[in-house]
Design an enzyme around this catalytic site. Sequence first.
Site, mmCIF file in Angstrom:
data_model
loop_
_atom_site.group_PDB
_atom_site.id
_atom_site.type_symbol
_atom_site.label_atom_id
_atom_site.label_comp_id
_atom_site.label_asym_id
_atom_site.label_seq_id
_atom_site.Cartn_x
_atom_site.Cartn_y
_atom_site.Cartn_z
ATOM 1 N N GLN A 112 0.701 -1.354 0.000
ATOM 2 C CA GLN A 112 -0.186 0.092 0.144
ATOM 3 C C GLN A 112 0.814 1.371 0.046
ATOM 4 O O GLN A 112 0.479 2.199 -0.810
ATOM 5 C CB GLN A 112 -1.034 0.168 1.242
ATOM 6 C CG GLN A 112 -1.971 -0.873 0.963
ATOM 7 C CD GLN A 112 -3.000 -0.847 2.158
ATOM 8 O OE1 GLN A 112 -3.059 -0.053 2.994
ATOM 9 N NE2 GLN A 112 -3.978 -1.797 2.241
ATOM 10 N N HIS A 138 -7.937 -2.113 7.021
ATOM 11 C CA HIS A 138 -7.134 -2.432 8.282
ATOM 12 C C HIS A 138 -6.240 -1.147 8.591
ATOM 13 O O HIS A 138 -5.649 -0.370 7.503
ATOM 14 C CB HIS A 138 -6.094 -3.640 7.898
ATOM 15 C CG HIS A 138 -4.986 -4.107 8.990
ATOM 16 N ND1 HIS A 138 -5.434 -3.866 10.382
ATOM 17 C CD2 HIS A 138 -3.818 -4.591 8.686
ATOM 18 C CE1 HIS A 138 -4.167 -4.398 10.978
ATOM 19 N NE2 HIS A 138 -3.224 -4.689 10.228
ATOM 20 N N GLU A 156 -3.361 -12.002 16.389
ATOM 21 C CA GLU A 156 -2.875 -13.109 15.422
ATOM 22 C C GLU A 156 -1.538 -13.535 16.032
ATOM 23 O O GLU A 156 -0.938 -14.860 15.735
ATOM 24 C CB GLU A 156 -2.795 -12.527 14.253
ATOM 25 C CG GLU A 156 -1.908 -11.471 13.715
ATOM 26 C CD GLU A 156 -2.002 -10.571 12.517
ATOM 27 O OE1 GLU A 156 -3.165 -10.858 11.837
ATOM 28 O OE2 GLU A 156 -1.197 -10.163 11.929
ATOM 29 N N SER A 179 -16.966 -34.665 27.797
ATOM 30 C CA SER A 179 -17.233 -35.714 29.047
ATOM 31 C C SER A 179 -16.816 -35.213 30.173
ATOM 32 O O SER A 179 -15.996 -33.920 30.273
ATOM 33 C CB SER A 179 -16.395 -36.965 28.482
ATOM 34 O OG SER A 179 -15.036 -36.877 29.084
HETATM 35 P P1 NDP Z 1 -5.294 -9.357 -1.571
HETATM 36 O O1 NDP Z 1 -3.862 -9.973 -1.260
HETATM 37 O O2 NDP Z 1 -6.103 -10.115 -1.683
HETATM 38 O O3 NDP Z 1 -4.990 -8.189 -2.806
HETATM 39 C C1 NDP Z 1 -5.047 -8.715 -4.124
HETATM 40 C C2 NDP Z 1 -5.242 -7.370 -4.801
HETATM 41 O O4 NDP Z 1 -4.364 -6.386 -4.748
HETATM 42 C C3 NDP Z 1 -5.255 -7.989 -6.505
HETATM 43 O O5 NDP Z 1 -6.304 -6.961 -6.749
HETATM 44 C C4 NDP Z 1 -3.964 -7.321 -6.793
HETATM 45 O O6 NDP Z 1 -3.976 -6.964 -8.128
HETATM 46 C C5 NDP Z 1 -3.678 -6.183 -6.091
HETATM 47 N N1 NDP Z 1 -2.311 -6.013 -5.825
HETATM 48 C C6 NDP Z 1 -1.119 -6.504 -5.239
HETATM 49 N N2 NDP Z 1 -0.086 -6.091 -5.437
HETATM 50 C C7 NDP Z 1 -0.432 -4.825 -5.994
HETATM 51 C C8 NDP Z 1 0.575 -3.786 -6.578
HETATM 52 N N3 NDP Z 1 1.819 -3.899 -6.223
HETATM 53 N N4 NDP Z 1 -0.157 -2.666 -7.173
HETATM 54 C C9 NDP Z 1 -1.350 -2.995 -7.437
HETATM 55 N N5 NDP Z 1 -2.309 -3.728 -7.049
HETATM 56 C C10 NDP Z 1 -1.819 -4.870 -6.370
HETATM 57 O O7 NDP Z 1 -5.598 -8.640 -0.351
HETATM 58 P P2 NDP Z 1 -6.571 -8.773 0.762
HETATM 59 O O8 NDP Z 1 -7.952 -8.734 0.182
HETATM 60 O O9 NDP Z 1 -6.455 -9.838 1.689
HETATM 61 O O10 NDP Z 1 -6.426 -7.330 1.743
HETATM 62 C C11 NDP Z 1 -6.812 -6.160 1.557
HETATM 63 C C12 NDP Z 1 -6.805 -5.094 2.710
HETATM 64 O O11 NDP Z 1 -7.973 -6.049 3.437
HETATM 65 C C13 NDP Z 1 -5.701 -5.339 3.739
HETATM 66 O O12 NDP Z 1 -5.536 -4.108 4.296
HETATM 67 C C14 NDP Z 1 -5.926 -6.369 4.777
HETATM 68 O O13 NDP Z 1 -5.293 -6.045 6.036
HETATM 69 C C15 NDP Z 1 -7.530 -6.123 4.885
HETATM 70 N N6 NDP Z 1 -8.232 -7.093 5.381
HETATM 71 C C16 NDP Z 1 -8.136 -8.381 4.698
HETATM 72 C C17 NDP Z 1 -8.912 -9.755 5.248
HETATM 73 C C18 NDP Z 1 -8.750 -10.759 4.670
HETATM 74 O O14 NDP Z 1 -9.610 -11.765 5.149
HETATM 75 N N7 NDP Z 1 -8.068 -11.148 3.789
HETATM 76 C C19 NDP Z 1 -9.944 -9.418 6.391
HETATM 77 C C20 NDP Z 1 -10.021 -8.058 6.549
HETATM 78 C C21 NDP Z 1 -9.172 -6.943 6.323
HETATM 79 P P3 NDP Z 1 -3.145 -7.921 -9.326
HETATM 80 O O15 NDP Z 1 -4.379 -8.983 -9.833
HETATM 81 O O16 NDP Z 1 -2.909 -6.772 -10.132
HETATM 82 O O17 NDP Z 1 -2.003 -8.656 -8.694
HETATM 83 MG MG MG Z 2 -5.169 -9.978 11.530
#
Ligand code: NDP
Ligand code: MG
Length: 329
Positions: free
Chosen positions: A86, A108, A195, A252
């Site tokens: 990010q 998050h 975690e 139990s």
């Molecule tokens: P993901 O790993 O699933 O995100 C993947 C996405 O991010 C894809 O669309 C990917 O695109 C894109 N991406 C990855 N790297 C880059 C980059 N360098 N530039 C541009 N796009 C990029 O993330 P999550 O959904 O797990 O997490 C997202 C947020 O949600 C985080 O802040 C996390 O803490 C929060 N969160 C997550 C939870 C979960 O269960 N996973 C639960 C609650 C909150 P591409 O296809 O182009 O690679």
């Molecule tokens: Mg967590």
Amino acid sequence: MVKVYYDDEVSMDILKDKTVAVIGYGNQGEAQAKNMRDSGVHVILGLRPSGSSWKRAEKDGFEVYTIEEAVKRADIVHILIPDLVQPKVYREHIEPYLREGQALGFSHGFNIHYKQIVPPEYVDVIMVAPKSPGKRVREKYLEGFGVPALVAVYQDYTGNAKDLALAMAKAIGCTRAGVIETTFKDETESDLIGEQLVLVGGLIELIKKGFEVLVELGYPPELAYFEACNEAKLIMDLIYERGFTGMLKAVSDTAKYGGLTVGPKVIDDHVKENMKKFAERVRSGEFAKEWISKADKASEVLEELMKPIEEHEIEKVGRFIRKMSGLER
Ligand code: NDP
Ligand code: MG
């Protein structure tokens, strides 16, 4: 008690005529974007053209733009890409295009709380964090319900930041279950502490060490796996559905007596002191500093850390038992 918001006290009016740009179409991005769209919100996607998400989002019927373009078209920029990437994406593709009165959304608080992203003072900064993996966020919504979520406001430039966060939570389906108001600090620190001490760190070690003791005492690993690992799910399901008391009522009397008298002696105050020590490392920012310093080589670092787990005997037996149980082919 914390304040909990439900459907009938939250309005989505503030989202009318607004555009939400969801940045990222992964675990959370896909689920949240689809739910908000189905709730009548104008949702666009901001993605990198080289990635695989672009095609998926287009196939799912979304308007897809580069991240820059999506930021330009949006009122709310909801950042749902991995936490470690990010800051760089924000600096290069988001920050230069931000306008006064826009809102930045997160699920998050890590980057805001630990100042890896420092937004300008002329935007709102909010959090809507569903407390579930994306798949469940979507499934529950389609069932006509939702998953609980946390909302928080870090910066309220427009004076509407909280209403906006709540409206988004409602659009994602979360107010149907209940939305808890918190702060970026509390969400971030409690998430990391949970975690590390319990969910990912504590549980693995508890199960692993229990398994090792059984095997070292000469019991067959298959038996040890059932007793230390497999049944942990059954117990956890009971706790999840009925609480500790409900779980205790379901096992139990021997398990109840043995567990209640021995448990506190195994996981003793010494363990609790360790927990406090590492919780303190989260609160002081020391953990975040350590992890951020490894951001460039995160996948190598993680691979190295996972190797001894992958090679542990519990994993070999686990594969056998899971096959036996029809869970793996
Ligand atoms: P993901 O790993 O699933 O995100 C993947 C996405 O991010 C894809 O669309 C990917 O695109 C894109 N991406 C990855 N790297 C880059 C980059 N360098 N530039 C541009 N796009 C990029 O993330 P999550 O959904 O797990 O997490 C997202 C947020 O949600 C985080 O802040 C996390 O803490 C929060 N969160 C997550 C939870 C979960 O269960 N996973 C639960 C609650 C909150 P591409 O296809 O182009 O690679
Ligand atoms: Mg967590």
